[in-house]
Design a protein around this motif. Structure first.
Motif, mmCIF file in Angstrom:
data_model
loop_
_atom_site.group_PDB
_atom_site.id
_atom_site.type_symbol
_atom_site.label_atom_id
_atom_site.label_comp_id
_atom_site.label_asym_id
_atom_site.label_seq_id
_atom_site.Cartn_x
_atom_site.Cartn_y
_atom_site.Cartn_z
ATOM 1 N N LYS A 24 6.978 -16.940 16.641
ATOM 2 C CA LYS A 24 7.622 -16.959 17.950
ATOM 3 C C LYS A 24 7.868 -15.436 18.597
ATOM 4 C CE LYS A 24 10.726 -21.153 17.818
ATOM 5 N NZ LYS A 24 12.311 -21.584 17.850
ATOM 6 N N GLY A 25 7.695 -14.654 17.457
ATOM 7 C CA GLY A 25 7.913 -13.153 18.002
ATOM 8 C C GLY A 25 9.578 -12.836 18.187
ATOM 9 N N VAL A 26 10.327 -13.519 17.305
ATOM 10 C CA VAL A 26 11.777 -13.134 17.171
ATOM 11 C C VAL A 26 11.992 -11.799 16.422
ATOM 12 C CG1 VAL A 26 14.030 -13.784 16.450
ATOM 13 C CG2 VAL A 26 12.454 -15.413 17.564
ATOM 14 N N VAL A 27 11.074 -11.751 15.321
ATOM 15 C CA VAL A 27 10.938 -10.676 14.488
ATOM 16 C C VAL A 27 9.747 -9.988 14.935
ATOM 17 C CG1 VAL A 27 10.878 -9.847 11.981
ATOM 18 C CG2 VAL A 27 12.176 -12.116 12.592
ATOM 19 N N ARG A 28 9.868 -8.464 15.215
ATOM 20 C CA ARG A 28 8.717 -7.899 15.488
ATOM 21 C C ARG A 28 7.854 -7.355 14.371
ATOM 22 N NH1 ARG A 28 9.212 -5.038 20.390
ATOM 23 N NH2 ARG A 28 7.882 -3.434 19.805
ATOM 24 N N ALA A 29 6.716 -7.553 14.401
ATOM 25 C CA ALA A 29 5.908 -7.469 13.345
ATOM 26 C C ALA A 29 5.848 -5.811 12.836
ATOM 27 C CB ALA A 29 4.338 -7.660 13.610
ATOM 28 N N GLU A 30 6.167 -4.941 13.392
ATOM 29 C CA GLU A 30 6.429 -3.648 12.735
ATOM 30 C C GLU A 30 7.386 -3.679 11.894
ATOM 31 O OE1 GLU A 30 6.694 -4.076 16.512
ATOM 32 O OE2 GLU A 30 4.711 -3.541 16.572
ATOM 33 N N ARG A 31 8.589 -4.269 11.955
ATOM 34 C CA ARG A 31 9.605 -4.531 11.127
ATOM 35 C C ARG A 31 9.605 -5.216 9.940
ATOM 36 N NH1 ARG A 31 14.955 -3.387 14.493
ATOM 37 N NH2 ARG A 31 14.035 -2.444 16.282
ATOM 38 N N LEU A 32 8.331 -5.895 9.785
ATOM 39 C CA LEU A 32 8.105 -6.759 8.637
ATOM 40 C C LEU A 32 7.644 -5.935 7.488
ATOM 41 C CD1 LEU A 32 6.084 -9.426 10.369
ATOM 42 C CD2 LEU A 32 8.569 -9.824 9.315
ATOM 43 N N GLU A 33 8.324 -6.081 5.983
ATOM 44 C CA GLU A 33 7.591 -5.168 5.041
ATOM 45 C C GLU A 33 6.288 -5.591 4.615
ATOM 46 O OE1 GLU A 33 10.490 -4.881 1.671
ATOM 47 O OE2 GLU A 33 11.911 -5.145 3.038
ATOM 48 N N THR A 34 5.993 -6.877 4.622
ATOM 49 C CA THR A 34 4.737 -7.416 4.272
ATOM 50 C C THR A 34 4.204 -8.337 5.322
ATOM 51 O OG1 THR A 34 5.631 -9.352 2.875
ATOM 52 C CG2 THR A 34 4.925 -7.097 1.883
ATOM 53 N N LEU A 83 -9.975 3.360 3.238
ATOM 54 C CA LEU A 83 -9.338 4.043 2.250
ATOM 55 C C LEU A 83 -10.293 4.959 1.652
ATOM 56 C CD1 LEU A 83 -7.212 1.278 0.688
ATOM 57 C CD2 LEU A 83 -6.284 3.104 2.038
ATOM 58 N N LYS A 84 -9.905 5.920 0.592
ATOM 59 C CA LYS A 84 -10.759 6.691 -0.127
ATOM 60 C C LYS A 84 -11.916 5.785 -0.767
ATOM 61 C CE LYS A 84 -7.922 10.512 -0.511
ATOM 62 N NZ LYS A 84 -7.009 11.402 -1.436
ATOM 63 N N GLY A 85 -13.020 6.105 -0.770
ATOM 64 C CA GLY A 85 -14.119 5.523 -1.648
ATOM 65 C C GLY A 85 -14.714 4.204 -0.789
ATOM 66 N N GLY A 86 -14.157 4.309 0.449
ATOM 67 C CA GLY A 86 -14.812 3.547 1.323
ATOM 68 C C GLY A 86 -14.234 2.064 1.407
ATOM 69 N N GLU A 87 -13.128 1.925 0.597
ATOM 70 C CA GLU A 87 -12.647 0.400 0.605
ATOM 71 C C GLU A 87 -11.826 -0.056 1.794
ATOM 72 O OE1 GLU A 87 -12.490 -1.815 -1.908
ATOM 73 O OE2 GLU A 87 -14.017 -0.442 -2.791
ATOM 74 N N PRO A 88 -11.816 -1.153 2.409
ATOM 75 C CA PRO A 88 -11.070 -1.345 3.592
ATOM 76 C C PRO A 88 -9.502 -1.511 3.388
ATOM 77 C CG PRO A 88 -12.100 -3.603 2.860
ATOM 78 C CD PRO A 88 -12.633 -2.183 1.666
ATOM 79 N N CYS A 89 -8.986 -0.952 4.236
ATOM 80 C CA CYS A 89 -7.352 -0.735 4.137
ATOM 81 C C CYS A 89 -6.929 -2.152 4.997
ATOM 82 C CB CYS A 89 -7.012 0.381 4.930
ATOM 83 S SG CYS A 89 -5.284 0.639 5.017
ATOM 84 N N THR A 90 -6.230 -3.047 4.266
ATOM 85 C CA THR A 90 -5.992 -4.284 4.757
ATOM 86 C C THR A 90 -4.496 -4.332 5.349
ATOM 87 O OG1 THR A 90 -5.246 -5.267 2.509
ATOM 88 C CG2 THR A 90 -7.369 -5.731 3.496
ATOM 89 N N ARG A 91 -3.768 -2.923 5.157
ATOM 90 C CA ARG A 91 -2.422 -2.776 5.505
ATOM 91 C C ARG A 91 -2.304 -2.356 6.957
ATOM 92 N NH1 ARG A 91 2.462 -4.409 4.775
ATOM 93 N NH2 ARG A 91 3.533 -2.368 4.880
ATOM 94 N N SER A 92 -3.464 -1.438 7.360
ATOM 95 C CA SER A 92 -3.227 -0.955 8.690
ATOM 96 C C SER A 92 -3.699 -2.061 9.831
ATOM 97 C CB SER A 92 -3.977 0.214 8.641
ATOM 98 O OG SER A 92 -5.340 -0.016 8.457
#
Length: 92
Positions: A24-34, A83-92
């Motif tokens: 619903k957007g009650v919690v901002r995505a930037e504030r989620l740990e995961t 990331l280093k080695g060309g691995e995709p960064c799924t966190r960003s």
């Protein structure tokens, strides 16, 4: 083009789960740990063709994503978030 207006405050109702609050957007995505924990729920709620169009990915066939992890990796590769080695960064 459609313009959808939303009130400035979205109320979290008593019966909502944490996932409902996030979607619903009650919690901002930037504030989620995961935030990646909610990708599967988003994939259930949003049509595949809309996600494909948003990120410029094929919606069907052999070149499409198979699960949420695969989707995040494809988006990371397409956007150059590696990331280093060309691995995709799924966190960003």
């Amino acid at each position: 083009i459609y313009l959808i207006d939303c009130p400035g405050v979205v109320v979290d109702t008593a019966g909502d789960t944490e996932t409902d609050s996030v979607l619903k957007g009650v919690v901002r995505a930037e504030r989620l740990e995961t935030p990646q924990d909610y990708i599967d729920d988003i994939l259930k709620a949003v049509k595949r063709e809309h996600i494909a169009a948003c990120y410029g990915l094929p919606k069907d066939g052999d070149d499409t994503w198979k699960d949420s992890t695969d989707l995040l990796e494809r988006i990371a590769l397409k956007c150059g978030r590696l990331l280093k080695g060309g691995e995709p960064c799924t966190r960003s």
